[in-house]
Write a protein that holds these residues in place. Structure first.
Motif, PDB file in Angstrom:
ATOM      1  N   VAL A  29       0.853  -1.180   0.000  1.00 35.42           N
ATOM      2  CA  VAL A  29       0.000   0.000   0.000  1.00 35.42           C
ATOM      3  C   VAL A  29       0.891   1.234   0.000  1.00 35.42           C
ATOM      4  CG1 VAL A  29      -1.615   1.410   1.359  1.00 35.42           C
ATOM      5  CG2 VAL A  29      -1.985  -1.057   1.141  1.00 35.42           C
ATOM      6  N   VAL A  30       0.617   2.158  -0.915  1.00 34.25           N
ATOM      7  CA  VAL A  30       1.334   3.434  -0.967  1.00 34.25           C
ATOM      8  C   VAL A  30       0.314   4.556  -0.858  1.00 34.25           C
ATOM      9  CG1 VAL A  30       2.902   4.921  -2.263  1.00 34.25           C
ATOM     10  CG2 VAL A  30       3.091   2.430  -2.485  1.00 34.25           C
ATOM     11  N   THR A  31       0.402   5.375   0.189  1.00 33.34           N
ATOM     12  CA  THR A  31      -0.511   6.508   0.306  1.00 33.34           C
ATOM     13  C   THR A  31       0.006   7.675  -0.534  1.00 33.34           C
ATOM     14  OG1 THR A  31       0.549   7.583   2.220  1.00 33.34           O
ATOM     15  CG2 THR A  31      -1.020   5.792   2.676  1.00 33.34           C
ATOM     16  N   VAL A  52       0.270  -3.761  -5.994  1.00 36.26           N
ATOM     17  CA  VAL A  52       0.281  -2.451  -5.350  1.00 36.26           C
ATOM     18  C   VAL A  52      -1.120  -1.854  -5.298  1.00 36.26           C
ATOM     19  CG1 VAL A  52       1.250  -0.119  -5.399  1.00 36.26           C
ATOM     20  CG2 VAL A  52       2.649  -2.067  -6.135  1.00 36.26           C
ATOM     21  N   THR A  53      -1.467  -1.308  -4.124  1.00 28.06           N
ATOM     22  CA  THR A  53      -2.699  -0.543  -3.956  1.00 28.06           C
ATOM     23  C   THR A  53      -2.343   0.925  -3.767  1.00 28.06           C
ATOM     24  OG1 THR A  53      -3.921  -2.382  -2.970  1.00 28.06           O
ATOM     25  CG2 THR A  53      -4.741  -0.162  -2.518  1.00 28.06           C
ATOM     26  N   ALA A  76      -1.521  -5.959 -14.294  1.00 29.59           N
ATOM     27  CA  ALA A  76      -2.929  -5.570 -14.267  1.00 29.59           C
ATOM     28  C   ALA A  76      -3.500  -5.539 -12.860  1.00 29.59           C
ATOM     29  CB  ALA A  76      -3.742  -6.532 -15.133  1.00 29.59           C
ATOM     30  N   ASP A  77      -2.696  -5.895 -11.853  1.00 28.85           N
ATOM     31  CA  ASP A  77      -3.199  -5.977 -10.485  1.00 28.85           C
ATOM     32  C   ASP A  77      -2.850  -4.734  -9.659  1.00 28.85           C
ATOM     33  OD1 ASP A  77      -0.510  -6.513 -10.464  1.00 28.85           O
ATOM     34  OD2 ASP A  77      -0.636  -8.310  -9.221  1.00 28.85           O
ATOM     35  N   VAL A  78      -2.749  -3.602 -10.335  1.00 28.45           N
ATOM     36  CA  VAL A  78      -2.573  -2.326  -9.642  1.00 28.45           C
ATOM     37  C   VAL A  78      -3.962  -1.786  -9.318  1.00 28.45           C
ATOM     38  CG1 VAL A  78      -1.611   0.003  -9.750  1.00 28.45           C
ATOM     39  CG2 VAL A  78      -0.467  -1.890 -10.939  1.00 28.45           C
ATOM     40  N   THR A  79      -4.266  -1.602  -8.043  1.00 28.94           N
ATOM     41  CA  THR A  79      -5.602  -1.192  -7.642  1.00 28.94           C
ATOM     42  C   THR A  79      -5.576   0.187  -7.003  1.00 28.94           C
ATOM     43  OG1 THR A  79      -5.377  -2.301  -5.500  1.00 28.94           O
ATOM     44  CG2 THR A  79      -6.352  -3.573  -7.295  1.00 28.94           C
ATOM     45  N   VAL A  80      -6.757   0.795  -6.940  1.00 28.28           N
ATOM     46  CA  VAL A  80      -6.913   2.136  -6.377  1.00 28.28           C
ATOM     47  C   VAL A  80      -7.987   2.081  -5.301  1.00 28.28           C
ATOM     48  CG1 VAL A  80      -7.463   4.550  -6.869  1.00 28.28           C
ATOM     49  CG2 VAL A  80      -6.261   3.162  -8.582  1.00 28.28           C
ATOM     50  N   ALA A  81      -7.737   2.713  -4.164  1.00 33.60           N
ATOM     51  CA  ALA A  81      -8.713   2.732  -3.075  1.00 33.60           C
ATOM     52  C   ALA A  81      -8.757   4.131  -2.467  1.00 33.60           C
ATOM     53  CB  ALA A  81      -8.344   1.703  -2.001  1.00 33.60           C
ATOM     54  N   PRO A  82      -9.953   4.570  -2.043  1.00 27.84           N
ATOM     55  CA  PRO A  82     -10.068   5.913  -1.464  1.00 27.84           C
ATOM     56  C   PRO A  82      -9.494   5.982  -0.064  1.00 27.84           C
ATOM     57  CG  PRO A  82     -12.183   4.785  -1.366  1.00 27.84           C
ATOM     58  CD  PRO A  82     -11.261   3.880  -2.132  1.00 27.84           C
ATOM     59  N   LEU A 102      -0.416  -7.883   4.536  1.00 28.61           N
ATOM     60  CA  LEU A 102       0.148  -6.695   3.892  1.00 28.61           C
ATOM     61  C   LEU A 102       1.643  -6.710   4.170  1.00 28.61           C
ATOM     62  CD1 LEU A 102      -0.033  -3.945   2.478  1.00 28.61           C
ATOM     63  CD2 LEU A 102      -0.542  -2.921   4.713  1.00 28.61           C
ATOM     64  N   HIS A 103       2.423  -6.726   3.103  1.00 26.91           N
ATOM     65  CA  HIS A 103       3.870  -6.872   3.260  1.00 26.91           C
ATOM     66  C   HIS A 103       4.595  -5.535   3.403  1.00 26.91           C
ATOM     67  CE1 HIS A 103       2.439 -10.572   1.281  1.00 26.91           C
ATOM     68  NE2 HIS A 103       3.381 -11.165   1.995  1.00 26.91           N
ATOM     69  N   VAL A 104       4.050  -4.486   2.781  1.00 24.10           N
ATOM     70  CA  VAL A 104       4.711  -3.176   2.822  1.00 24.10           C
ATOM     71  C   VAL A 104       3.659  -2.076   2.898  1.00 24.10           C
ATOM     72  CG1 VAL A 104       6.255  -1.551   1.655  1.00 24.10           C
ATOM     73  CG2 VAL A 104       6.644  -4.019   1.414  1.00 24.10           C
ATOM     74  N   LEU A 105       3.842  -1.163   3.842  1.00 22.83           N
ATOM     75  CA  LEU A 105       3.029   0.044   3.931  1.00 22.83           C
ATOM     76  C   LEU A 105       3.952   1.240   3.796  1.00 22.83           C
ATOM     77  CD1 LEU A 105       0.477   1.729   4.582  1.00 22.83           C
ATOM     78  CD2 LEU A 105       1.003   1.395   7.017  1.00 22.83           C
TER      79      LEU A 105
END
Length: 309
Positions: A29-31, A52-53, A76-82, A102-105
């Protein structure tokens, strides 16, 4: 304890740092990944094989970045979340929706040097609320997922600006002292570093490491609201600016490189652990107030109390 060094330096790029690193099966997850070094961090980790999210405020911008990452990497598994870091309900919705390990924040999102004092509904100063409090709540909400991953990493993006101010516990939200844009930003960036120091202690038994970093100066949307005093304008005019690929290099080093496996509670810059600076006038290194274990423990307690956690 010797400082951690790597073959990389201030001009190294994300792809150079991750050359030969295979992140297949890793979830990240990358903010703040809709622009700037957040977008580049997400791209580089996806290119190395991670799922990656992108956790973002602006979903449309996030989807555009995700599409570019997919086009560039074939993933194709790059996702977007609010994710709105100043809204506890948004942070909680994100963490509740997360399933599995979750392996990396990478706590990358941030705002810089707002010219006017702005507060959240709780009365918190907006930079402290965004840069520290929101990420603190997010990390705590994802703790179970990080622990389940085994060897998870948390990366807190701080700044060289941390040297301008410590966390002022007696007046976190500028209720009694005059508001100053860069002091508020610096306080929030010191808080980012202190979070990593305490997380390293509290979460060691869960196999979670946490480190912070200074990415250097990169011309991105981060500066769009910055209040440039004559002093800061002079600094900006003479700064050794980096590309996003160079600016995100230390982030991806801490997120994925085997060179820092097991390293925790440290502050990095230029792809290496920073030395403790001798004084606030020293332009590099980490100030003692940003790695003080007592301040780190106090900040964790205060932050938890403010959030009612």
């Amino acid at each position: 304890m010797s400082l951690v060094t790597t073959p990389f330096g201030p001009k190294s790029t994300t792809d150079e740092v991750l050359d030969g690193v295979d992140l297949s099966g890793r979830r990240v997850v990358v903010t703040g990944a809709a622009s700037g070094i957040g977008a580049e961090t997400a791209r580089a980790l996806a290119a190395a094989g991670a799922q990656v999210t992108l956790a973002v405020r602006n979903l449309e911008a996030g989807r555009e970045v995700a599409a570019r990452i997919t086009a560039a990497t074939g993933r194709a598994d790059v996702t977007v979340a609010p994710l709105e870091l100043t809204d506890p309900s948004s942070v909680d919705a994100f963490t509740r929706a997360w399933e599995g390990p979750l392996h990396v924040l990478v706590n990358n999102a941030g705002i810089m040097a707002l010219p006017d004092l702005r507060r959240t509904g709780e009365g918190w100063e907006l930079q402290f609320a965004t840069n520290h409090m929101g990420h603190f709540r997010l990390a705590l909400g994802l703790h179970g997922a990080l622990a389940a991953a085994g060897g998870a990493r948390v990366v807190a993006v701080s700044s060289n600006a941390h040297r301008r101010a410590p966390v002022v516990f007696d007046d976190l939200h500028f209720e009694r002292r005059p508001y100053e844009a860069w002091a508020a930003y610096a306080q929030s960036k010191s808080a980012n570093a202190l979070f990593a120091v305490e997380a390293a202690v509290r979460w060691a038994d869960d196999g979670i490491t946490a480190n912070s970093l200074n990415p250097g100066g990169i011309r991105t949307g981060l500066q769009r609201h910055a209040h440039l005093t004559p002093e800061m304008q002079q600094i900006f005019d003479t700064y050794d600016w980096r590309t996003p690929e160079q600016g995100a290099a230390t982030s991806v080093l801490l997120a994925a490189s085997p060179l820092v496996e097991g390293v925790s509670g440290r502050y990095f810059e230029d792809c290496a652990e920073a030395a403790v600076a001798a004084g606030p006038e020293v332009p590099t290194g980490v100030q003692p107030h940003a790695v003080d274990p007592d301040a780190a423990a106090r900040l964790w307690k205060v932050s938890s109390e403010l959030m009612g956690l």
